[in-house]
Design a protein around this motif. Sequence first.
Motif, PDB file in Angstrom:
ATOM      1  N   TYR A 157       0.861  -1.181   0.000  1.00 42.94           N
ATOM      2  CA  TYR A 157       0.000   0.000   0.000  1.00 42.94           C
ATOM      3  C   TYR A 157       0.894   1.225   0.000  1.00 42.94           C
ATOM      4  CZ  TYR A 157      -3.547   3.424   1.270  1.00 42.94           C
ATOM      5  OH  TYR A 157      -4.387   4.518   1.271  1.00 42.94           O
ATOM      6  N   ASN A 158       0.936   1.911  -1.122  1.00 46.64           N
ATOM      7  CA  ASN A 158       1.816   3.074  -1.305  1.00 46.64           C
ATOM      8  C   ASN A 158       3.278   2.721  -1.018  1.00 46.64           C
ATOM      9  OD1 ASN A 158      -0.531   4.519  -1.833  1.00 46.64           O
ATOM     10  ND2 ASN A 158      -0.665   5.388   0.227  1.00 46.64           N
ATOM     11  N   SER A 162      -3.277   1.108  -3.825  1.00 48.01           N
ATOM     12  CA  SER A 162      -2.318   2.191  -3.561  1.00 48.01           C
ATOM     13  C   SER A 162      -2.688   3.460  -4.331  1.00 48.01           C
ATOM     14  CB  SER A 162      -0.909   1.751  -3.958  1.00 48.01           C
ATOM     15  OG  SER A 162      -0.489   0.641  -3.188  1.00 48.01           O
ATOM     16  N   THR A 221       2.657   2.589  -7.112  1.00 49.01           N
ATOM     17  CA  THR A 221       3.030   1.214  -6.779  1.00 49.01           C
ATOM     18  C   THR A 221       2.691   0.249  -7.907  1.00 49.01           C
ATOM     19  OG1 THR A 221       2.743   1.589  -4.398  1.00 49.01           O
ATOM     20  CG2 THR A 221       2.659  -0.683  -5.163  1.00 49.01           C
TER      21      THR A 221
END
Length: 317
Positions: free
Chosen positions: A9-10, A42, A46
């Motif tokens: 996530y990110n 994200s 990403t």
Amino acid sequence: MLSIIVPCYNEEESVPLFLAEVEKIRQEISHKIEYIFVNDGSRDNTLAVLRQAHKQYPESVRYLSFSRNFGKEAALYAGLQAATGDLVTVMDADLQDPPELLPEMIRLIETEDYDCIGTRRSDRSGEPKIRSFFAKTFYKLINKIADTEMVDGARDFRLMTRQMVDAILELTEYNRFSKGIFSWVGFKTKYLAYENRERVAGETSWSFWSLFKYSIDGIVNFSEAPLNIASFVGALSCVGSIIAMIFIIIRALVFGDPTTGWPSMVCIMLFVGGLQLLCLGIIGKYIGKIFLETKKRPVYIVKETECDIPDKIKEKK
């Protein structure tokens, strides 16, 4: 084959660094490696980084990209479903899980009678003291009220046999708490301790409030103690109210002035009302979990992958 599941996530900055570090120890691992990156909705680049990683390592890098952010639990579940290896591990992209432990974990699981080699932090250096305090309190509390033991400092980073992974996938519940699920399925587990590490890049998405809500979910998912406490508190407040009512009636009969006790009566009413709301809130939390389970919604939705969505994901998600 070794399947490495990496929820993202990110993590656009972390993914290349993660791949580079694992590739450094690849010669120490006799198994063929497949990376399964799960992009959990994200908001940065990403997904583009994962596409590039797949082009760079087409035979080993796979990825799943969700239609939105479904949470780390959904990403773990999707990764476990997509994994094809005889050994499966879960790691964070930020390198807080040391890749150099993998060779030792593989050796232990192949030479000794273990089904899972887990990891735990030996310290919480670099973590805010208030977060460390609540984390330790959570583990003490849940180990007292739940039947499933959870190790303080345990990470999701663990190496599991295919048998254990298949057992985990049998638990298809919507409300997932992986630390509890890993313990609940059983299997012989050994923990390796290591010193806490900071992220190599990016910022954590886990705030104090999100961790607090996550811990509440863990307690609700693996313990009925809150319901028992609510029942006990309700019964105790009922008895207390009866005693207070008898006291007020007797005092009114003896002194003949019932209006003098109105402040105490209001206090009792407010106290009992607060307890009722507390108990209703606890019960409502459990009912909410039941409500989500009965909807039978998918745990996640895949928007993009490097190939067709595997049939087992279509069937089980």
